[in-house]
Scaffold this motif. Structure first.
Motif, PDB file in Angstrom:
ATOM      1  N   PHE A   1     -10.055 -10.787 -10.401  1.00  0.00           N
ATOM      2  CA  PHE A   1     -10.156 -10.182  -9.079  1.00  0.00           C
ATOM      3  C   PHE A   1      -9.321  -8.914  -9.032  1.00  0.00           C
ATOM      4  CE2 PHE A   1     -12.282 -13.477  -6.707  1.00  0.00           C
ATOM      5  CZ  PHE A   1     -11.944 -14.660  -7.341  1.00  0.00           C
TER       6      PHE A   1
ATOM      7  N   ASN B   1       6.089  -2.011  -3.764  1.00  0.00           N
ATOM      8  CA  ASN B   1       4.988  -2.440  -4.620  1.00  0.00           C
ATOM      9  C   ASN B   1       5.376  -3.753  -5.277  1.00  0.00           C
ATOM     10  OD1 ASN B   1       3.495  -0.044  -4.040  1.00  0.00           O
ATOM     11  ND2 ASN B   1       4.868   1.042  -5.420  1.00  0.00           N
TER      12      ASN B   1
ATOM     13  N   PHE C   1      -7.863 -13.453   3.575  1.00  0.00           N
ATOM     14  CA  PHE C   1      -6.530 -13.485   4.165  1.00  0.00           C
ATOM     15  C   PHE C   1      -6.532 -14.292   5.460  1.00  0.00           C
ATOM     16  CE2 PHE C   1      -2.482 -12.156   5.638  1.00  0.00           C
ATOM     17  CZ  PHE C   1      -2.619 -11.800   6.972  1.00  0.00           C
TER      18      PHE C   1
ATOM     19  N   PHE D   1      -0.995 -12.890 -11.579  1.00  0.00           N
ATOM     20  CA  PHE D   1      -0.809 -11.441 -11.664  1.00  0.00           C
ATOM     21  C   PHE D   1      -0.965 -10.955 -13.108  1.00  0.00           C
ATOM     22  CE2 PHE D   1       0.915  -7.338 -10.787  1.00  0.00           C
ATOM     23  CZ  PHE D   1       1.749  -7.026 -11.849  1.00  0.00           C
TER      24      PHE D   1
ATOM     25  N   ASP E   1      -0.523  -4.036 -12.176  1.00  0.00           N
ATOM     26  CA  ASP E   1      -0.718  -3.305 -10.927  1.00  0.00           C
ATOM     27  C   ASP E   1      -0.634  -1.801 -11.181  1.00  0.00           C
ATOM     28  OD1 ASP E   1       2.642  -3.976  -9.506  1.00  0.00           O
ATOM     29  OD2 ASP E   1       2.017  -3.088 -11.417  1.00  0.00           O
TER      30      ASP E   1
ATOM     31  N   ARG F   1      -4.309  -2.719  -1.418  1.00  0.00           N
ATOM     32  CA  ARG F   1      -3.459  -2.775  -0.228  1.00  0.00           C
ATOM     33  C   ARG F   1      -3.677  -1.501   0.573  1.00  0.00           C
ATOM     34  NH1 ARG F   1       2.750  -2.454  -1.138  1.00  0.00           N
ATOM     35  NH2 ARG F   1       2.233  -0.233  -1.285  1.00  0.00           N
TER      36      ARG F   1
ATOM     37  N   ILE G   1      -3.969  -4.245  -7.546  1.00  0.00           N
ATOM     38  CA  ILE G   1      -3.524  -5.299  -8.457  1.00  0.00           C
ATOM     39  C   ILE G   1      -4.747  -5.961  -9.073  1.00  0.00           C
ATOM     40  CG2 ILE G   1      -2.156  -7.407  -8.688  1.00  0.00           C
ATOM     41  CD1 ILE G   1      -0.793  -6.778  -6.068  1.00  0.00           C
TER      42      ILE G   1
ATOM     43  N   TYR H   1      -2.099   0.866  -3.318  1.00  0.00           N
ATOM     44  CA  TYR H   1      -1.569  -0.026  -4.350  1.00  0.00           C
ATOM     45  C   TYR H   1      -2.678  -1.002  -4.724  1.00  0.00           C
ATOM     46  CZ  TYR H   1       1.629  -3.631  -6.299  1.00  0.00           C
ATOM     47  OH  TYR H   1       2.273  -4.543  -7.093  1.00  0.00           O
TER      48      TYR H   1
ATOM     49  N   LEU I   1      -3.111  -7.855   1.143  1.00  0.00           N
ATOM     50  CA  LEU I   1      -4.084  -7.460   0.137  1.00  0.00           C
ATOM     51  C   LEU I   1      -5.492  -7.838   0.570  1.00  0.00           C
ATOM     52  CD1 LEU I   1      -2.255  -8.669  -3.104  1.00  0.00           C
ATOM     53  CD2 LEU I   1      -2.295  -6.365  -2.146  1.00  0.00           C
TER      54      LEU I   1
ATOM     55  N   TYR J   1      -5.813  -9.594 -10.771  1.00  0.00           N
ATOM     56  CA  TYR J   1      -5.423 -10.985 -10.939  1.00  0.00           C
ATOM     57  C   TYR J   1      -6.432 -11.702 -11.831  1.00  0.00           C
ATOM     58  CZ  TYR J   1      -2.018 -10.847  -7.087  1.00  0.00           C
ATOM     59  OH  TYR J   1      -0.947 -10.569  -6.278  1.00  0.00           O
TER      60      TYR J   1
ATOM     61  N   TYR K   1      -4.115 -17.789   2.142  1.00  0.00           N
ATOM     62  CA  TYR K   1      -5.484 -17.322   1.936  1.00  0.00           C
ATOM     63  C   TYR K   1      -6.409 -18.535   1.869  1.00  0.00           C
ATOM     64  CZ  TYR K   1      -3.474 -12.849   0.365  1.00  0.00           C
ATOM     65  OH  TYR K   1      -2.790 -11.671   0.278  1.00  0.00           O
TER      66      TYR K   1
ATOM     67  N   PRO L   1       3.937  -7.419  -6.255  1.00  0.00           N
ATOM     68  CA  PRO L   1       2.753  -8.282  -6.331  1.00  0.00           C
ATOM     69  C   PRO L   1       3.021  -9.633  -5.697  1.00  0.00           C
ATOM     70  CG  PRO L   1       3.837  -8.152  -8.461  1.00  0.00           C
ATOM     71  CD  PRO L   1       4.517  -7.147  -7.585  1.00  0.00           C
ATOM     72  N   GLN L   2       1.980 -10.221  -5.180  1.00  0.00           N
ATOM     73  CA  GLN L   2       2.069 -11.567  -4.639  1.00  0.00           C
ATOM     74  C   GLN L   2       1.870 -12.563  -5.769  1.00  0.00           C
ATOM     75  OE1 GLN L   2      -0.636 -11.929  -1.292  1.00  0.00           O
ATOM     76  NE2 GLN L   2      -0.045  -9.916  -0.540  1.00  0.00           N
ATOM     77  N   HIS L   3       2.642 -13.617  -5.734  1.00  0.00           N
ATOM     78  CA  HIS L   3       2.561 -14.680  -6.733  1.00  0.00           C
ATOM     79  C   HIS L   3       1.997 -15.925  -6.057  1.00  0.00           C
ATOM     80  CE1 HIS L   3       4.862 -12.341  -9.677  1.00  0.00           C
ATOM     81  NE2 HIS L   3       5.492 -11.878  -8.632  1.00  0.00           N
TER      82      HIS L   3
END
Lengths: 115, 113
Positions: B89, A101, A45, B46, B49, B93, B34, B32, B101, B36, A35, A103-105
């Motif tokens: 934020f 599902n 993105f 994170f 979610d 998705r 999330i 979905y 995302l 942050y 990103y 999450p992105q880390h």
């Protein structure tokens, strides 16, 4: 355990130079994302990789931007002939798998400044 | 170092009060979501979610509420602490978009001691 690691943490370069940014994802994470975050803005993105599938490059802003990933490990984002508008924080994220599902880390990013 | 979110909407709360951060998402097909938290000089972290088949989910001191009718997401932080000061934020998705995302513009939370 270790999180997403990015290097360098800061990069200052002259306009027109090429830069290479590195991302080491969390071990075992098959999906990797890049990103861009401009000052005061949200995340934009750029590209994502999932296993051996062709990467989704739909977010790359121009053909000066490219990225590679070796298997399910390290990735490099390359910006050729940098412009001042490329100045931003470049963030890398990884997740367990695409779909579901997960999450992105994120890593802490590379702060790129083009003079 | 560089600060994130110099021109973002700001919510200022007193330490110990509850905070509510709101987000309007764009796509009714998103499945979905999330939240942050991003501190200055750090990557997004994170928090919590929620899937689109739920309307509420609770974590430790945080609750996310989802209203699909008006495409609205909120993050509630109970007993806000100085360490909660950051930019928050939301991300959505799109269904069938892999795990890509789309992020909202962010809200800066400032906690006054």
């Amino acid at each position: 355990g270790a999180g997403v690691s990015q290097s360098p943490s800061n990069k200052v370069t002259e306009k027109g130079k090429d830069v290479e940014l590195r991302c080491d994802p969390i071990s075992g994470h098959t999906a990797l994302y890049w990103y861009r975050q401009r000052l005061g803005q949200g995340l934009e993105f750029l590209i994502y990789f999932q296993g051996n599938s062709a990467p989704d490059k739909s977010g790359l802003p121009s053909d000066r931007f490219s990225a590679e990933r070796t298997g399910e490990s390290v990735s490099t984002l390359t910006i050729q002939r940098t412009q001042q508008e490329d100045s931003a924080v470049y963030l890398c994220a990884s997740s367990n798998r695409v779909g579901g599902n997960q999450p992105q880390h994120f890593g802490d990013g590379t702060r790129l400044s083009i003079l | 170092g560089e600060s994130v979110g110099l021109h973002l909407p700001t919510l200022s709360v007193q330490e110990g009060d509850n905070s509510i951060i709101n987000c309007a998402y764009s796509n009714s097909a998103s499945d979905y979501f999330i939240w942050y938290k991003q501190e200055s000089g750090k990557g997004p972290q994170f928090i919590i979610d929620i899937r689109s088949n739920m309307d509420k989910r609770q974590g430790q001191r945080v609750t996310v509420l989802l209203n699909k009718t008006v495409k609205h997401l909120s993050l509630q932080i109970a007993a806000t602490q100085p360490g909660d000061s950051a930019v928050y934020f939301c991300a959505e998705r799109f269904n069938n978009a892999g795990n890509m995302l789309t992020f909202g513009g962010g809200t800066r939370l400032m906690v006054k001691p």
